[in-house]
Design a protein around this motif. Structure first.
Motif, PDB file in Angstrom:
ATOM      1  N   ARG A   1       0.837  -1.189   0.000  1.00 45.54           N
ATOM      2  CA  ARG A   1       0.000   0.000   0.000  1.00 45.54           C
ATOM      3  C   ARG A   1       0.877   1.246   0.000  1.00 45.54           C
ATOM      4  NH1 ARG A   1      -4.067  -0.572   4.881  1.00 45.54           N
ATOM      5  NH2 ARG A   1      -2.068  -0.951   5.930  1.00 45.54           N
ATOM      6  N   PRO A   2       0.473   2.275  -0.762  1.00 47.59           N
ATOM      7  CA  PRO A   2       1.275   3.509  -0.783  1.00 47.59           C
ATOM      8  C   PRO A   2       1.300   4.154   0.588  1.00 47.59           C
ATOM      9  CG  PRO A   2      -0.837   3.828  -1.897  1.00 47.59           C
ATOM     10  CD  PRO A   2      -0.702   2.352  -1.632  1.00 47.59           C
ATOM     11  N   ARG A   3       2.471   4.554   1.011  1.00 41.83           N
ATOM     12  CA  ARG A   3       2.626   5.202   2.306  1.00 41.83           C
ATOM     13  C   ARG A   3       3.002   6.662   2.111  1.00 41.83           C
ATOM     14  NH1 ARG A   3       6.986   1.753   5.375  1.00 41.83           N
ATOM     15  NH2 ARG A   3       8.032   2.198   3.401  1.00 41.83           N
ATOM     16  N   PRO A   4       2.563   7.533   3.011  1.00 45.40           N
ATOM     17  CA  PRO A   4       2.955   8.941   2.878  1.00 45.40           C
ATOM     18  C   PRO A   4       4.462   9.103   3.035  1.00 45.40           C
ATOM     19  CG  PRO A   4       1.902   8.544   5.009  1.00 45.40           C
ATOM     20  CD  PRO A   4       1.720   7.294   4.188  1.00 45.40           C
ATOM     21  N   THR A   5       5.006   9.995   2.255  1.00 48.01           N
ATOM     22  CA  THR A   5       6.439  10.226   2.314  1.00 48.01           C
ATOM     23  C   THR A   5       6.821  10.935   3.608  1.00 48.01           C
ATOM     24  OG1 THR A   5       6.237  12.351   1.190  1.00 48.01           O
ATOM     25  CG2 THR A   5       6.518  10.382  -0.191  1.00 48.01           C
ATOM     26  N   LEU A   6       8.120  10.886   3.918  1.00 43.96           N
ATOM     27  CA  LEU A   6       8.600  11.566   5.118  1.00 43.96           C
ATOM     28  C   LEU A   6       8.366  13.069   5.011  1.00 43.96           C
ATOM     29  CD1 LEU A   6      10.087  11.484   7.810  1.00 43.96           C
ATOM     30  CD2 LEU A   6      12.257  11.564   6.554  1.00 43.96           C
ATOM     31  N   ARG A   7       8.519  13.602   3.820  1.00 46.37           N
ATOM     32  CA  ARG A   7       8.291  15.036   3.630  1.00 46.37           C
ATOM     33  C   ARG A   7       6.843  15.390   3.933  1.00 46.37           C
ATOM     34  NH1 ARG A   7       9.428  18.401  -1.993  1.00 46.37           N
ATOM     35  NH2 ARG A   7       9.070  20.492  -1.141  1.00 46.37           N
ATOM     36  N   LEU A   8       5.904  14.568   3.460  1.00 42.05           N
ATOM     37  CA  LEU A   8       4.493  14.829   3.727  1.00 42.05           C
ATOM     38  C   LEU A   8       4.186  14.681   5.210  1.00 42.05           C
ATOM     39  CD1 LEU A   8       1.635  15.376   2.742  1.00 42.05           C
ATOM     40  CD2 LEU A   8       1.391  12.930   2.262  1.00 42.05           C
ATOM     41  N   ARG A   9       4.768  13.678   5.858  1.00 40.15           N
ATOM     42  CA  ARG A   9       4.510  13.503   7.291  1.00 40.15           C
ATOM     43  C   ARG A   9       5.053  14.681   8.095  1.00 40.15           C
ATOM     44  NH1 ARG A   9       6.143   8.024   6.289  1.00 40.15           N
ATOM     45  NH2 ARG A   9       8.089   8.349   7.428  1.00 40.15           N
ATOM     46  N   LEU A  10       6.248  15.150   7.752  1.00 42.29           N
ATOM     47  CA  LEU A  10       6.795  16.316   8.451  1.00 42.29           C
ATOM     48  C   LEU A  10       5.911  17.545   8.242  1.00 42.29           C
ATOM     49  CD1 LEU A  10      10.637  15.961   7.785  1.00 42.29           C
ATOM     50  CD2 LEU A  10       9.433  15.622   9.946  1.00 42.29           C
ATOM     51  N   THR A  11       5.427  17.713   7.010  1.00 46.72           N
ATOM     52  CA  THR A  11       4.552  18.858   6.738  1.00 46.72           C
ATOM     53  C   THR A  11       3.257  18.770   7.536  1.00 46.72           C
ATOM     54  OG1 THR A  11       5.460  18.991   4.483  1.00 46.72           O
ATOM     55  CG2 THR A  11       3.383  20.121   4.904  1.00 46.72           C
ATOM     56  N   LEU A  12       2.668  17.580   7.603  1.00 42.75           N
ATOM     57  CA  LEU A  12       1.429  17.410   8.364  1.00 42.75           C
ATOM     58  C   LEU A  12       1.657  17.641   9.854  1.00 42.75           C
ATOM     59  CD1 LEU A  12      -0.117  14.285   6.584  1.00 42.75           C
ATOM     60  CD2 LEU A  12      -0.786  16.688   6.345  1.00 42.75           C
ATOM     61  N   VAL A  13       2.780  17.161  10.372  1.00 41.09           N
ATOM     62  CA  VAL A  13       3.077  17.388  11.789  1.00 41.09           C
ATOM     63  C   VAL A  13       3.264  18.877  12.061  1.00 41.09           C
ATOM     64  CG1 VAL A  13       4.800  16.999  13.580  1.00 41.09           C
ATOM     65  CG2 VAL A  13       4.033  15.095  12.183  1.00 41.09           C
ATOM     66  N   TYR A  14       4.017  19.539  11.177  1.00 41.69           N
ATOM     67  CA  TYR A  14       4.251  20.970  11.357  1.00 41.69           C
ATOM     68  C   TYR A  14       2.940  21.744  11.276  1.00 41.69           C
ATOM     69  CZ  TYR A  14       5.888  25.700  10.251  1.00 41.69           C
ATOM     70  OH  TYR A  14       6.089  27.046  10.246  1.00 41.69           O
ATOM     71  N   ALA A  15       2.110  21.454  10.266  1.00 41.02           N
ATOM     72  CA  ALA A  15       0.838  22.152  10.122  1.00 41.02           C
ATOM     73  C   ALA A  15      -0.102  21.821  11.282  1.00 41.02           C
ATOM     74  CB  ALA A  15       0.185  21.782   8.791  1.00 41.02           C
ATOM     75  N   GLY A  16      -0.102  20.570  11.728  1.00 44.68           N
ATOM     76  CA  GLY A  16      -0.953  20.196  12.853  1.00 44.68           C
ATOM     77  C   GLY A  16      -0.574  20.920  14.124  1.00 44.68           C
ATOM     78  N   LEU A  17       0.717  21.002  14.403  1.00 40.62           N
ATOM     79  CA  LEU A  17       1.162  21.740  15.584  1.00 40.62           C
ATOM     80  C   LEU A  17       0.805  23.223  15.481  1.00 40.62           C
ATOM     81  CD1 LEU A  17       4.655  20.094  16.229  1.00 40.62           C
ATOM     82  CD2 LEU A  17       2.551  19.767  17.531  1.00 40.62           C
ATOM     83  N   PHE A  18       0.938  23.760  14.247  1.00 41.97           N
ATOM     84  CA  PHE A  18       0.597  25.180  14.078  1.00 41.97           C
ATOM     85  C   PHE A  18      -0.892  25.406  14.334  1.00 41.97           C
ATOM     86  CE2 PHE A  18      -1.003  28.643  11.496  1.00 41.97           C
ATOM     87  CZ  PHE A  18      -0.174  29.680  11.862  1.00 41.97           C
ATOM     88  N   PHE A  19      -1.753  24.556  13.782  1.00 40.55           N
ATOM     89  CA  PHE A  19      -3.198  24.730  13.996  1.00 40.55           C
ATOM     90  C   PHE A  19      -3.559  24.520  15.460  1.00 40.55           C
ATOM     91  CE2 PHE A  19      -3.766  24.108   9.363  1.00 40.55           C
ATOM     92  CZ  PHE A  19      -4.628  25.169   9.132  1.00 40.55           C
ATOM     93  N   LEU A  20      -2.910  23.580  16.124  1.00 35.30           N
ATOM     94  CA  LEU A  20      -3.183  23.362  17.544  1.00 35.30           C
ATOM     95  C   LEU A  20      -2.801  24.586  18.359  1.00 35.30           C
ATOM     96  CD1 LEU A  20      -4.120  21.380  19.711  1.00 35.30           C
ATOM     97  CD2 LEU A  20      -1.763  20.542  19.872  1.00 35.30           C
ATOM     98  N   ALA A  21      -1.621  25.140  18.063  1.00 34.00           N
ATOM     99  CA  ALA A  21      -1.204  26.349  18.780  1.00 34.00           C
ATOM    100  C   ALA A  21      -2.112  27.529  18.440  1.00 34.00           C
ATOM    101  CB  ALA A  21       0.251  26.685  18.440  1.00 34.00           C
ATOM    102  N   GLY A  22      -2.516  27.647  17.156  1.00 33.17           N
ATOM    103  CA  GLY A  22      -3.390  28.745  16.757  1.00 33.17           C
ATOM    104  C   GLY A  22      -4.755  28.648  17.404  1.00 33.17           C
ATOM    105  N   MET A  23      -5.309  27.427  17.469  1.00 37.53           N
ATOM    106  CA  MET A  23      -6.615  27.257  18.114  1.00 37.53           C
ATOM    107  C   MET A  23      -6.525  27.520  19.606  1.00 37.53           C
ATOM    108  SD  MET A  23      -8.026  23.873  16.115  1.00 37.53           S
ATOM    109  CE  MET A  23      -9.505  23.831  17.117  1.00 37.53           C
ATOM    110  N   SER A  24      -5.429  27.119  20.235  1.00 35.73           N
ATOM    111  CA  SER A  24      -5.252  27.423  21.660  1.00 35.73           C
ATOM    112  C   SER A  24      -5.177  28.930  21.891  1.00 35.73           C
ATOM    113  CB  SER A  24      -3.985  26.741  22.180  1.00 35.73           C
ATOM    114  OG  SER A  24      -4.052  25.333  22.015  1.00 35.73           O
TER     115      SER A  24
END
Length: 399
Positions: free
Chosen positions: A3-26
């Motif tokens: 099965r296709p897996r997300p690349t490391l670049r995509l995972r890093l981007t999602l983690v970075y964006a997720g942390l940003f949205f979490l901090a922004g919502m807080s």
């Protein structure tokens, strides 16, 4: 299928964006709480007034004068409406701003992750080229040679370069050892053959001596073929210094004519369908490649006079040429086919010491094909025998 897996670049981007949205919502939530509290305090101070004083209020609305508790109630309603409108505006506009800045942050994270992972992509690309190269030993000369600060990625690249360098030296040493040992063994084998022939040609030689001499000459000849095969195998794994135009059709015609005597002795019919197949490389090595395929087809065949070998050359899509050798013969299990390309691997009676083959025929074919940037595949025929197909790059300028 994996099965296709997300690349490391995509995972890093999602983690970075997720942390940003979490901090922004807080941050938005804290701002909302503080804003509501500030509005409540301001409303209480405005409506209730300072402590210790009597409340006196008069409001005119639509030609109506409100005083006392009615004016106070009207003020509270206006203050509640203002508070609701301000809260809605804060949440709506804050959410829109958070989404917009979050999208920019996600794109920035994608770009930054790509820049950070670029050295790892270079390491991966080099490793992939080495693993997929047609001649693996030759490809070990490649290095990453990563430039930059001494961080973890550069340490990984330097370690990879040192590992490949050691492998390169090991394979070079192995090839030199095989070539030198083969050269050294040729002299005693030649001397042994001369001594046996001298003993056999004496007039006083008994029939027992003659029979023993014939057996020794057969064993000696097999050893000589083995040494020649090792030398050719070592040579075929070297990088080609020069390449010249070679038409595989001409090579096939020459080899078929040269092996006709052996085919007639084995009562095997050899036919050819030599179409134009212009390639580039070492003519002697390519002749040896075709000769080994035809020789194997004749040797491993039926012995009842119905055996046959067919050789076909031509072009295939993708700018490549091919030579295909099919033969009748005993049934070969599909799981045994990959082992036939390993050195000294034989089937059935060919494992005997007195066998004509050296066990290097298909190994040499594969090494020569890979040295020319090609490949070789084999699969069993229905009813017995094999079909071996070698594909090589077409010569430059051919279309």
């Amino acid at each position: 299928m994996r099965r296709p897996r997300p690349t490391l670049r995509l995972r890093l981007t999602l983690v970075y964006a997720g942390l940003f949205f979490l901090a922004g919502m807080s941050l938005l939530g804290v701002t909302y709480v503080l804003f509501r509290q500030q509005l409540s305090d301001s409303a209480a101070e405005l409506v209730d007034g300072p402590p210790g004083r009597d409340r006196q209020m008069m409001i005119r609305e639509n030609d109506t004068v409100l005083t006392g508790d009615a004016a106070l109630e009207w003020m509270r309603r206006q203050q509640a409406d203002l508070q609701a409108a301000a809260t809605t505006s804060l949440l709506t506009q804050g959410s829109i701003a958070l989404l917009a800045v979050g999208a920019v942050a996600g794109v920035s994270g994608w770009v930054v992750a790509g820049r950070v992972l670029a050295p790892l992509h270079r390491v991966t690309a080099t490793a992939r080229r080495i693993a997929a190269a047609p001649a693996t030993d030759r490809s070990l000369h490649q290095r990453i040679d990563l430039q930059g600060p001494d961080d973890e990625v550069k340490e990984l690249a330097d370690t990879f370069d040192r590992m490949v360098e050691r492998l390169d030296h090991a394979f070079d040493g192995q090839r030199r050892f095989v070539a030198n040992a083969s050269h050294e063994l040729r002299t005693p084998l030649t001397l042994n053959r001369a001594l046996v022939e001298l003993a056999m040609h004496r007039r006083t030689a008994s029939p027992d001596v003659l029979r023993l001499g014939e057996s020794l000459l057969q064993i000696n000849a097999r050893h000589e073929r083995l040494i020649s095969g090792l030398l050719l195998l070592a040579r075929s794994e070297q990088e080609l210094a020069e390449r010249s135009p070679v038409d595989l059709a001409d090579v096939v015609s020459h080899v078929v004519a040269h092996t006709k005597t052996d085919a007639d002795e084995a009562d095997v019919t050899v036919s050819e369908a030599a179409g134009a197949a212009p390639a580039g490389g070492d003519a002697l090595l390519l002749e040896r490649l075709v000769h080994n395929l035809v020789e194997n087809g004749v040797r491993h065949n039926r012995t009842d006079g119905t055996g046959w070998v067919r050789v076909v050359t031509g072009t295939v899509p993708g700018g490549r040429v091919m030579v295909e050798v099919s033969n009748s013969g005993p049934v070969v299990p599909a799981y045994d086919v990959p082992a036939l390309f390993e050195p000294f691997r034989r089937l059935g009676a060919d494992r005997l010491v007195t066998a004509k083959g050296s066990g290097l025929g298909l190994s040499i074919v594969r090494s020569i094909a890979r040295a020319h940037g090609g490949d070789v595949v084999a699969f069993p025929r229905e009813g017995g025998g094999l079909t071996v197909t070698v594909t090589l790059p077409a010569s430059a300028g051919y279309s």
